[in-house]
Design an enzyme around this catalytic site. Structure first.
Site, PDB file in Angstrom:
ATOM      1  N   GLY A   1      -1.983  -9.114  12.779  1.00  0.00           N
ATOM      2  CA  GLY A   1      -2.314  -7.860  12.890  1.00  0.00           C
ATOM      3  C   GLY A   1      -3.105  -7.233  11.603  1.00  0.00           C
ATOM      4  O   GLY A   1      -3.291  -6.141  11.430  1.00  0.00           O
TER       5      GLY A   1
ATOM      6  N   HIS B   1       0.783  -1.141  -0.023  1.00  0.00           N
ATOM      7  CA  HIS B   1      -0.020  -0.089  -0.030  1.00  0.00           C
ATOM      8  C   HIS B   1       0.821   1.132  -0.007  1.00  0.00           C
ATOM      9  O   HIS B   1       0.386   2.254   0.088  1.00  0.00           O
ATOM     10  CB  HIS B   1      -0.992  -0.084   1.212  1.00  0.00           C
ATOM     11  CG  HIS B   1      -2.045  -1.049   1.012  1.00  0.00           C
ATOM     12  ND1 HIS B   1      -2.700  -1.244   1.988  1.00  0.00           N
ATOM     13  CD2 HIS B   1      -2.333  -1.793   0.029  1.00  0.00           C
ATOM     14  CE1 HIS B   1      -3.691  -2.438   1.652  1.00  0.00           C
ATOM     15  NE2 HIS B   1      -3.436  -2.547   0.318  1.00  0.00           N
TER      16      HIS B   1
HETATM   17  P1  OAD Z   1      -7.479  -3.026  10.179  1.00  0.00           P
HETATM   18  O1  OAD Z   1      -7.587  -1.693  11.178  1.00  0.00           O
HETATM   19  O2  OAD Z   1      -8.422  -3.164   9.544  1.00  0.00           O
HETATM   20  O3  OAD Z   1      -7.256  -4.182  11.319  1.00  0.00           O
HETATM   21  C1  OAD Z   1      -5.937  -4.262  12.281  1.00  0.00           C
HETATM   22  C2  OAD Z   1      -6.159  -5.513  12.860  1.00  0.00           C
HETATM   23  O4  OAD Z   1      -5.129  -5.620  13.793  1.00  0.00           O
HETATM   24  C3  OAD Z   1      -7.351  -5.925  13.706  1.00  0.00           C
HETATM   25  O5  OAD Z   1      -7.931  -7.442  13.121  1.00  0.00           O
HETATM   26  C4  OAD Z   1      -7.299  -6.113  15.097  1.00  0.00           C
HETATM   27  O6  OAD Z   1      -7.843  -7.017  15.808  1.00  0.00           O
HETATM   28  C5  OAD Z   1      -5.647  -6.284  15.065  1.00  0.00           C
HETATM   29  N1  OAD Z   1      -4.725  -5.581  16.199  1.00  0.00           N
HETATM   30  C6  OAD Z   1      -5.113  -4.699  16.991  1.00  0.00           C
HETATM   31  N2  OAD Z   1      -4.077  -4.576  17.860  1.00  0.00           N
HETATM   32  C7  OAD Z   1      -3.064  -5.469  17.427  1.00  0.00           C
HETATM   33  C8  OAD Z   1      -1.993  -5.822  17.983  1.00  0.00           C
HETATM   34  N3  OAD Z   1      -1.409  -5.157  18.902  1.00  0.00           N
HETATM   35  N4  OAD Z   1      -1.387  -7.041  17.755  1.00  0.00           N
HETATM   36  C9  OAD Z   1      -1.855  -7.676  16.716  1.00  0.00           C
HETATM   37  N5  OAD Z   1      -2.889  -7.174  16.044  1.00  0.00           N
HETATM   38  C10 OAD Z   1      -3.702  -6.344  16.567  1.00  0.00           C
HETATM   39  O7  OAD Z   1      -6.046  -2.752   9.526  1.00  0.00           O
HETATM   40  P2  OAD Z   1      -5.484  -3.606   8.050  1.00  0.00           P
HETATM   41  O8  OAD Z   1      -6.132  -4.931   8.224  1.00  0.00           O
HETATM   42  O9  OAD Z   1      -4.104  -3.333   8.109  1.00  0.00           O
HETATM   43  O10 OAD Z   1      -5.579   0.504   3.219  1.00  0.00           O
HETATM   44  O11 OAD Z   1      -6.170  -2.544   7.169  1.00  0.00           O
HETATM   45  C11 OAD Z   1      -5.908  -2.979   5.661  1.00  0.00           C
HETATM   46  C12 OAD Z   1      -5.976  -1.850   4.968  1.00  0.00           C
HETATM   47  O12 OAD Z   1      -7.427  -1.046   5.151  1.00  0.00           O
HETATM   48  C13 OAD Z   1      -4.840  -0.785   5.247  1.00  0.00           C
HETATM   49  O13 OAD Z   1      -3.726  -1.128   4.641  1.00  0.00           O
HETATM   50  C14 OAD Z   1      -5.545   0.578   4.812  1.00  0.00           C
HETATM   51  C15 OAD Z   1      -6.685   0.491   5.231  1.00  0.00           C
HETATM   52  O14 OAD Z   1      -7.804   1.224   4.730  1.00  0.00           O
HETATM   53  C16 OAD Z   1      -5.080   1.516   2.771  1.00  0.00           C
HETATM   54  O15 OAD Z   1      -4.651   2.562   3.041  1.00  0.00           O
HETATM   55  C17 OAD Z   1      -5.069   1.143   1.099  1.00  0.00           C
END
Ligand code: OAD
Length: 261
Positions: free
Chosen positions: A189, A120
């Site tokens: 995560g 990204h």
């Molecule tokens: P999300 O905010 O959708 O998900 C974050 C995940 O991390 C969730 O499943 C949480 O339960 C988990 N989480 C929270 N704290 C944590 C910790 N300390 N250790 C491990 N896991 C933890 O974020 P992404 O999946 O990265 O895209 O989102 C994907 C994309 O959506 C991003 O790259 C961005 C966003 O819109 C773009 O900007 C194109």
């Protein structure tokens, strides 16, 4: 904290040649970067349709830049956490190890991971939409107006992938190749909702990898994984590293003993 990982997980990792870590915003949460989804997430407070797509940028570049300038400052001030550093150490245990990240915060590289594919983009980079020339954050953040290219006058934008845009082709192709040849894939995560990136763990599994998820919450991926490790990445990853290294040492000692007897 004392977690004993399953024999199955440790032996699959111990036998693996190629490992891929696929990371999302949760990996940076313990560095102080909020995740996107959930009640305290970025998208609960801001609207992606106003900030993270090219139409919004063309409509109101000043608003989008104000938001990105603030994010750039927050991210520049934080540091990698124990999860990022454990991934750097894990890299040394396998003949092939890649980090594929959806994060734009550059923390994997700053921690020292050597093979990182950024699906990204990267918030430390910017480019002119007209002539493509690159600009560093130092060039951009000193500007008081919306940044424009000093060569051609085009609008300069952050080098991040916005909604509706294609992923960087080379990073994507490298990622798919790494995933298809992985023996173990760790999905860490990420809520596993944003495609095409979210399809990579399933591709790994279909290609024969042992699929592991690390997350404090269950996600859309969880029912497909071989092991779900419930917890945060800054806690689970260092423990996993510790137990793998201990296993390697035991194996080494056992081999030395057999040689002597
Ligand atoms: P999300 O905010 O959708 O998900 C974050 C995940 O991390 C969730 O499943 C949480 O339960 C988990 N989480 C929270 N704290 C944590 C910790 N300390 N250790 C491990 N896991 C933890 O974020 P992404 O999946 O990265 O895209 O989102 C994907 C994309 O959506 C991003 O790259 C961005 C966003 O819109 C773009 O900007 C194109």
């Amino acid at each position: 904290m004392n977690i004993k990982f399953s024999e199955r997980l440790l032996s699959r990792l111990a036998a693996a040649d190629a490992v891929v870590a696929f990371t999302g915003a949760g990996v940076s949460a313990e560095s102080g970067v909020p995740t996107f989804r959930g009640t305290d997430g970025i998208w609960a407070k801001f609207k992606p349709e106003e900030l993270a797509n090219v139409d919004a940028f063309m409509r109101n570049p000043a608003l989008v830049w104000e938001w990105y300038a603030a994010r750039k400052k927050i991210i520049a001030a934080i540091t990698p956490n124990a999860g990022h550093y454990a991934l750097v150490q894990l890299e040394r245990l396998f003949s092939s190890f890649a980090v594929i990240t959806q994060n734009i915060d550059n923390l994997h590289r700053r921690a020292g991971s050597s093979r990182v594919y950024e699906l990204h983009g990267n918030i430390e980079r910017n480019y002119c939409m007209k002539c493509g020339v690159d600009y560093s954050n130092a060039d951009i953040l000193s500007m008081t107006e919306v940044p424009v290219c000093s060569r051609c006058g085009g609008l300069v934008r952050p080098d991040v992938v916005w909604f509706g845009e294609l992923l960087p082709e080379e990073e994507w192709n490298h990622s798919v190749r790494a995933v298809e040849s992985a023996d173990v894939m760790l999905s860490i995560g990420t809520s596993s909702v944003v495609h095409p990136a979210a399809g990579l763990p399933i591709l790994a599994k279909h290609s024969g990898a042992f699929l592991v998820e690390i997350n404090p919450e269950r996600t859309l991926l969880t029912e497909n994984v071989d092991e779900f490790l419930k917890g945060t990445s800054a806690v689970i990853l260092p423990l996993l590293l510790e137990q793998l290294v201990a296993l390697e040492k035991q194996d080494h000692l056992a081999r030395e003993k057999t040689k002597k007897s």
